[in-house]
Enzyme design. Structure first.
Site, short mmCIF file in Angstrom:
data_model
loop_
_atom_site.label_atom_id
_atom_site.label_comp_id
_atom_site.label_asym_id
_atom_site.label_seq_id
_atom_site.Cartn_x
_atom_site.Cartn_y
_atom_site.Cartn_z
N HIS A 52 51.69 25.42 14.89
CA HIS A 52 52.64 26.36 14.75
C HIS A 52 53.70 26.83 15.90
CE1 HIS A 52 54.43 29.51 11.90
NE2 HIS A 52 55.18 29.64 12.73
N ASN A 105 57.50 20.19 10.46
CA ASN A 105 58.05 21.33 9.81
C ASN A 105 57.66 21.10 8.43
OD1 ASN A 105 59.70 22.98 8.29
ND2 ASN A 105 61.34 22.61 9.28
N VAL A 106 56.73 21.96 8.13
CA VAL A 106 56.12 21.69 6.55
C VAL A 106 57.01 22.26 5.51
CG1 VAL A 106 53.54 21.96 7.48
CG2 VAL A 106 54.96 23.86 6.63
N PHE A 136 63.04 23.59 13.73
CA PHE A 136 62.03 24.22 13.72
C PHE A 136 61.23 24.31 15.09
CE2 PHE A 136 56.97 24.29 13.08
CZ PHE A 136 56.98 25.73 13.07
N GLN A 171 61.51 27.38 17.57
CA GLN A 171 60.26 27.95 18.37
C GLN A 171 60.39 28.06 19.99
OE1 GLN A 171 57.26 28.95 17.06
NE2 GLN A 171 58.14 28.84 15.19
N LYS A 221 62.84 31.23 20.33
CA LYS A 221 62.13 32.62 20.03
C LYS A 221 60.91 33.00 21.05
CE LYS A 221 60.16 35.48 16.35
NZ LYS A 221 59.86 35.60 15.00
N HIS A 222 60.09 31.86 21.49
CA HIS A 222 58.97 32.08 21.98
C HIS A 222 58.95 31.30 23.29
CE1 HIS A 222 57.16 33.91 18.51
NE2 HIS A 222 57.50 32.95 17.73
#
Length: 191
Positions: free
Chosen positions: A19, A61-62, A71, A75, A78-79
């Site tokens: 994730h 990306n589910v 996606f 990520q 953001k992270h």
């Protein structure tokens, strides 16, 4: 996806996938959306094409199987941007995820499978799941996230924690508190 109100599509093998790689702070809230310390405008860095085939397998990306990159970029923004100086740039972030998943044995499905815990609908104890993961991570405690779906408790996320270099497992701080809708009970957890 089984427990998620938003339509999504599990990987066909029902494997746990990545994730994200989230730099965190065990003494306070996890940092998000970190900005570079330089005043020089940053040119957006594309994701190296050689990384994409592996990322599609381990980090799909589910919610939209035709758009993995948005996606991954989300990520990173953001992270991943909070991982400096250990994480040098966007492609180093994705290389680190691939390395951690493949070469440092952070493949949760594989760890569980070695303990004969498979996505077969059998209820298991939290202790059994945690023990299996501890056996695959040098006896380090994971963070488990469960969710109730039609009366069935499902294991929906496993967090593995590592040191700031991403090279050594550590016990995960900030457990999901009892009483949270994501808390995993003592028994009858399905994967």
């Amino acid at each position: 996806c089984n427990s998620n109100p938003t339509r999504c599509k599990d990987p066909p093998e029902k494997l746990f996938t990545v994730h994200g790689l989230w730099p965190s702070n065990s003494n306070g809230p996890d940092p998000v959306n970190c900005k570079p310390k330089t005043k020089v405008p940053q040119v957006p860095q594309p994701i190296d094409a050689s990384l994409k085939p592996q990322l599609k397998i381990i980090w799909p990306n589910v919610f939209n199987r035709s758009d993995h990159e948005s996606f991954w970029n989300k990520q990173w923004d953001k992270h991943g941007t909070c991982g400096s100086p250990t994480i040098k740039d966007k492609n180093h972030y994705f290389q680190t995820v691939i390395k951690m998943y493949i070469t440092q044995k952070q493949n949760v499905s594989q760890i569980l499978s070695k303990a004969n815990i498979n996505p077969d609908g059998i209820g298991r104890t939290r202790k059994l799941i945690e023990s299996a993961i501890r056996n695959g991570t040098n006896d380090k405690e994971p963070k488990l996230k469960c969710q109730k779906n039609n009366g069935i408790i499902e294991l929906v996320e496993v967090t593995l924690c590592s040191n700031y270099l991403g090279k050594q497992f550590i016990n995960c701080p900030n457990k999901i508190p009892e009483g949270s809708r994501y808390f995993c009970p003592i028994k009858d957890i399905q994967y």
